[in-house]
Design an enzyme around this catalytic site. Sequence first.
Site, PDB file in Angstrom:
ATOM      1  N   ASP A 310       0.608  -1.689  -0.120  1.00 34.26           N
ATOM      2  CA  ASP A 310       0.066  -0.043   0.222  1.00 34.26           C
ATOM      3  C   ASP A 310       1.003   0.916  -0.194  1.00 34.26           C
ATOM      4  OD1 ASP A 310      -3.188   0.770   2.193  1.00 34.26           O
ATOM      5  OD2 ASP A 310      -2.473   1.164  -0.183  1.00 34.26           O
ATOM      6  N   LYS A 359      -8.547  -1.668   3.335  1.00 35.68           N
ATOM      7  CA  LYS A 359      -7.331  -0.157   3.487  1.00 35.68           C
ATOM      8  C   LYS A 359      -7.514   0.741   5.249  1.00 35.68           C
ATOM      9  CE  LYS A 359      -5.980   2.503  -0.060  1.00 35.68           C
ATOM     10  NZ  LYS A 359      -5.331   2.118  -0.671  1.00 35.68           N
ATOM     11  N   LYS A 400      -8.187  13.961  -3.550  1.00 38.58           N
ATOM     12  CA  LYS A 400      -8.647  13.888  -1.835  1.00 38.58           C
ATOM     13  C   LYS A 400      -8.993  14.643  -0.879  1.00 38.58           C
ATOM     14  CE  LYS A 400      -6.202  10.971   0.472  1.00 38.58           C
ATOM     15  NZ  LYS A 400      -4.707  10.564   0.590  1.00 38.58           N
ATOM     16  N   LYS A 476       2.295   2.135   3.092  1.00 39.39           N
ATOM     17  CA  LYS A 476       1.697   2.158   4.705  1.00 39.39           C
ATOM     18  C   LYS A 476       2.270   1.174   5.164  1.00 39.39           C
ATOM     19  CE  LYS A 476      -2.553   4.577   3.422  1.00 39.39           C
ATOM     20  NZ  LYS A 476      -2.245   4.642   1.638  1.00 39.39           N
TER      21      LYS A 476
END
Length: 520
Positions: A310, A359, A400, A476
């Site tokens: 990620d 996520k 975003k 991540k």
Amino acid sequence: MSPSINSADNATSPNVEYTNEFIRTQAVYRGTEATKDESGSVIATPYEKKYEFKINRKVPRVGVMLVGLGGNNGTTVTAGIIANRLGLTWQTREGEQSANYYGSIVMGSTIKLGVDPKTGEDVNIPFHDILPMVHPNDLVVGGWDISSMNLGDAADRAAVLEPGLKNQIRKELSAIKPLPSIYYPDFIAANQGARADNILEGSKASRTHLDKIRQDIRDFKSSHNLDTVLVLWTANTERYADIISGVNETADEILQSISDGHSEIAPSTIFAVASILENAPFINGSPQNTFVPGVVDLATRHKAYIAGDDFKSGQTKMKAALVEFLVNAGIRVKSIASYNHLGNNDGYNLSAPAQFRSKEISKSNVVDDMVAANTVLYKPGEHPDHCVVIKYLPAVGDNKRALDEYYADIFLGGHQTISLFNVCEDSLLASPLILDLVILAEILTRISWRETDSSSSISDYQGFHSVLSLLSYMLKAPMTPPGVPVVNALGKQRTALTNFFRLVIGLEPESEVALQQRLP
Ligand SMILES: NC(=O)c1ccc[n+]([C@@H]2O[C@H](COP(=O)([O-])OP(=O)(O)OC[C@H]3O[C@@H](n4cnc5c(N)ncnc54)[C@H](O)[C@@H]3O)[C@@H](O)[C@H]2O)c1
Ligand SMILES: O=P([O-])([O-])O[C@@H]1[C@@H](O)[C@H](O)[C@@H](O)[C@H](O)[C@@H]1O
């Protein structure tokens, strides 16, 4: 420029030998072992170990195959490479814009080499120059997508690029068509079905899909006369796969399950296995557990490289830096509210619960190591309240909106509340990370090591562990070799990377002690 020399015959360091083919470094790695006894007192024992590093100086012809080539990230990173390669400029409302690689640690940042003895000033060089790395302009890009849309139309669909840029490269983008891919509807949101018009026929059983992806990798490598191919997943976030004994816990199980067409084998896992078997480093830019234990076992068996999970692009990168700063400043973060909404296809896929859950996991664990390291602020097992919310709002597209609140205890019962509003142009933040992951994974394939202590048992050159944990700065939920603790603190991740490159060219790690400047 190589930091220690300008050419092979005037090395400034006696420990580094330069030939036309290799850099050979005699290095001493120094560390400190720390153990706690029953009373809780800590014993710290310094140690050192001698290594020889061999770095292949020849930069190969490198191809990268993106899974999800037609997506926002895929189209954006491809367009970015073309724009930089052609040195394009375009008009925007703020005036003329030139192509750049901002947001890439390799192409946009520097590494401190040392201190000028005369001025006491730091001497920094571009990160990319520390070792002979592939230049992103030279990357050959291809890949797969379940959507057949060519990249010119896909860039329109993505709505990320300025028209002034997009229209200059439309012809080149439109000539790129994704290869058909593996589509198992159960693993991504049902809403993605509408774009799935480019899928491999046949069942997943009897390795049909695995063999086709392997053939695609071989064909891409030969048709572009490449020395190296890397495969990177930037396709949709999949749901987590169940870890099932007898199905995906070992290398043999995963190969057998693929042959059997087992329903718990995800498309991303098949791409990972295909890459491992083709000795193509595989990087997972999404949060799902592509690397089930059987995949890690297979990579280890084949001495192949994998990394994930990620991309750490905007909100989480900020979180990793801010919480590291707060906790290391003795400020006790007690809650983190992490909300964002976005309107791109990634957000559309994440609007499904199972994909959001993947996520949520990768976005939630990013502060664990920093909190656990500070036993003054947190009792064992204690951690801040932490919520992660992602909402799909088509209107904002790829731009975003990330809203975060950090609430902390400070001196004498006070509180500090930090609110962040962060408009992340998601694909423009993620695309440079794709380049960093590919460039750094590739250079790591050209570095080998052996021990040179007289008592050493490892005298032949070796590669690194199959799980490239050094790439954690871009990720991540960084994968580590089994049993190795995860480091998420952003500063520690970058320091690990820069000091690793200093080590392999015979320089000491940068401690910032600058002792000479502190002595009378
Ligand atoms: N800032 C970011 O953009 C960011 C940050 C971190 C992680 N990610 C992750 O990166 C991935 C891609 O993000 P994006 O914004 O480009 O998403 P996107 O939806 O625009 O692109 C994903 C692409 O993958 C394709 N796809 C889906 N399943 C596939 C399969 N089995 N094989 C081949 N192609 C397939 C889709 O058709 C689509 O074109 C997502 O998983 C996202 O969570 C993105
Ligand atoms: O890296 P980051 O900005 O924290 O995380 C992002 C999330 O905030 C976003 O909701 C998601 O769609 C992106 O894929 C990415 O994962």
